[in-house]
Design an enzyme around this catalytic site. Structure first.
Site, PDB file in Angstrom:
ATOM      1  N   GLY A  15     -15.100  -3.584   5.739  1.00  0.00           N
ATOM      2  CA  GLY A  15     -14.553  -4.191   6.754  1.00  0.00           C
ATOM      3  C   GLY A  15     -14.322  -5.470   6.630  1.00  0.00           C
TER       4      GLY A  15
ATOM      5  N   ASN B 259     -11.318  -6.253   6.092  1.00  0.00           N
ATOM      6  CA  ASN B 259     -10.081  -6.742   6.916  1.00  0.00           C
ATOM      7  C   ASN B 259     -10.197  -6.722   8.437  1.00  0.00           C
ATOM      8  OD1 ASN B 259      -7.245  -6.825   5.510  1.00  0.00           O
ATOM      9  ND2 ASN B 259      -8.651  -5.245   4.287  1.00  0.00           N
TER      10      ASN B 259
ATOM     11  N   ARG C 255      -8.944  18.821  10.897  1.00  0.00           N
ATOM     12  CA  ARG C 255      -8.762  17.669  10.961  1.00  0.00           C
ATOM     13  C   ARG C 255      -8.101  17.531  12.468  1.00  0.00           C
ATOM     14  NH1 ARG C 255      -7.024  15.056   6.601  1.00  0.00           N
ATOM     15  NH2 ARG C 255      -6.780  16.607   5.059  1.00  0.00           N
TER      16      ARG C 255
ATOM     17  N   ARG D   5      -9.367   8.779   5.853  1.00  0.00           N
ATOM     18  CA  ARG D   5      -9.147  10.176   6.314  1.00  0.00           C
ATOM     19  C   ARG D   5      -7.553   9.985   6.558  1.00  0.00           C
ATOM     20  NH1 ARG D   5     -12.795  12.854   4.300  1.00  0.00           N
ATOM     21  NH2 ARG D   5     -11.893  14.678   5.802  1.00  0.00           N
ATOM     22  N   ILE D   6      -7.059  11.435   6.284  1.00  0.00           N
ATOM     23  CA  ILE D   6      -5.581  11.381   6.686  1.00  0.00           C
ATOM     24  C   ILE D   6      -5.439  12.154   7.995  1.00  0.00           C
ATOM     25  CG2 ILE D   6      -3.498  12.837   6.083  1.00  0.00           C
ATOM     26  CD1 ILE D   6      -4.505  12.227   3.287  1.00  0.00           C
TER      27      ILE D   6
ATOM     28  N   ASN E  75      -1.164   0.336   9.684  1.00  0.00           N
ATOM     29  CA  ASN E  75      -2.140   0.512   8.546  1.00  0.00           C
ATOM     30  C   ASN E  75      -1.852  -0.598   7.393  1.00  0.00           C
ATOM     31  OD1 ASN E  75      -3.996   1.844   6.765  1.00  0.00           O
ATOM     32  ND2 ASN E  75      -2.389   2.390   5.544  1.00  0.00           N
TER      33      ASN E  75
ATOM     34  N   HIS F 206      -2.208  -1.467   3.147  1.00  0.00           N
ATOM     35  CA  HIS F 206      -2.411  -0.827   1.842  1.00  0.00           C
ATOM     36  C   HIS F 206      -2.201  -1.816   1.110  1.00  0.00           C
ATOM     37  CE1 HIS F 206      -1.925   2.580  -1.065  1.00  0.00           C
ATOM     38  NE2 HIS F 206      -1.268   1.650  -1.469  1.00  0.00           N
TER      39      HIS F 206
HETATM   40  C1  GRF Z   1      -8.129  -2.637   1.698  1.00  0.00           C
HETATM   41  O1  GRF Z   1      -7.801  -2.994   0.188  1.00  0.00           O
HETATM   42  C2  GRF Z   1      -7.346  -2.009   2.372  1.00  0.00           C
HETATM   43  O2  GRF Z   1      -6.059  -2.360   1.976  1.00  0.00           O
HETATM   44  C3  GRF Z   1      -7.333  -0.458   1.645  1.00  0.00           C
HETATM   45  O3  GRF Z   1      -8.762  -0.429   1.841  1.00  0.00           O
HETATM   46  C4  GRF Z   1      -9.527  -1.731   1.437  1.00  0.00           C
HETATM   47  C5  GRF Z   1     -10.557  -1.940   2.709  1.00  0.00           C
HETATM   48  O4  GRF Z   1     -11.500  -3.051   2.546  1.00  0.00           O
HETATM   49  N1  GRF Z   1      -6.636   0.590   2.730  1.00  0.00           N
HETATM   50  P1  GRF Z   1     -12.039  -3.511   3.700  1.00  0.00           P
HETATM   51  O5  GRF Z   1     -12.955  -2.430   4.045  1.00  0.00           O
HETATM   52  O6  GRF Z   1     -11.225  -4.098   4.686  1.00  0.00           O
HETATM   53  O7  GRF Z   1     -12.958  -4.609   3.034  1.00  0.00           O
END
Ligand code: GRF
Length: 202
Positions: free
Chosen positions: A14, A16, A67, A93-94, A109, A111
């Site tokens: 978490g 981000n 799903r 999860r997709i 999202n 990435h």
């Molecule tokens: C990040 O690198 C994000 O881009 C990817 O998974 C990681 C999640 O990290 N999708 P966090 O849980 O936000 O620390």
């Protein structure tokens, strides 16, 4: 100013989520995080949310037969909390097609690569194996095709000669933490929207 009610979906640590929470503390930030959903009780980000006083919900994917049923439970929680925007941050999860269509244009999202390069998992391993000299991160509208929705924002980092997946991940993650709050802000204030499958900037 009415702030856009936003949910963050996580599966792990978490960081981000934390950067988004910190950004929403600014008085003029156009979104507020009203709910954090995790598919695992062990997701470290749940504690970050609880400490910040944000409502949390665990929806364990393992208890659902499909799903669609898992997504229906998430959708119900989002609707109950009157959520208008979703930010996925390390949610592993997709989704089913109906869920992504239902939230189309209202789900983002992040990435950890410069999409369309290196979708999926083991992203930094892929980047190092390809020998790229720059990598980075992407915030995009989430669509049903994995890691390939219309791009909202990107940031780059150099790839250094002695990088390992871990050192590269750390450098990219620092950029993720700056990029995501800015991208969410753009969407929340209507400066970018999804139109006919493209990100349109006002
Ligand atoms: C990040 O690198 C994000 O881009 C990817 O998974 C990681 C999640 O990290 N999708 P966090 O849980 O936000 O620390």
């Amino acid at each position: 100013m009415a702030r856009v009610r936003t949910a963050v979906l996580i599966s792990g640590r978490g960081s981000n989520l934390k950067s988004l929470i910190d950004a929403t503390r600014a008085r003029d930030y156009p979104a507020e995080i009203v709910l954090v959903i995790a598919n695992k009780e062990s997701a470290g980000g749940l504690d970050i949310a609880r400490t910040a006083g944000i409502a949390t919900k665990v929806v364990p994917h393992k208890i659902f037969a499909s799903r669609e049923e898992f997504d229906a439970a998430i959708d119900a929680a989002l609707r109950e909390a009157n959520v208008a925007l979703i930010a996925e941050a390390g949610f592993m999860r997709i989704h089913s097609e109906w869920f992504t269509r239902r939230w189309e244009g209202r789900i983002l999202n992040i990435h950890p690569s410069l999409l369309p390069a290196f979708p999926g998992v083991h992203v930094h391993e892929q980047a190092l194996a390809a020998g790229v000299k720059v990598s980075g991160c992407t915030v995009h509208f989430l669509t049903h095709a994995l890691d390939s929705g219309p791009i909202i924002a990107q940031a780059t980092v150099p790839v250094l000669p002695n990088d390992t997946p871990e050192t590269l991940a750390t450098r990219v993650l620092a950029e993720e933490h700056k990029l995501y709050p800015g991208a969410l802000k753009l969407v929340a204030e209507g400066k970018v929207r999804l139109e006919d499958g493209r990100a349109v900037f006002a």
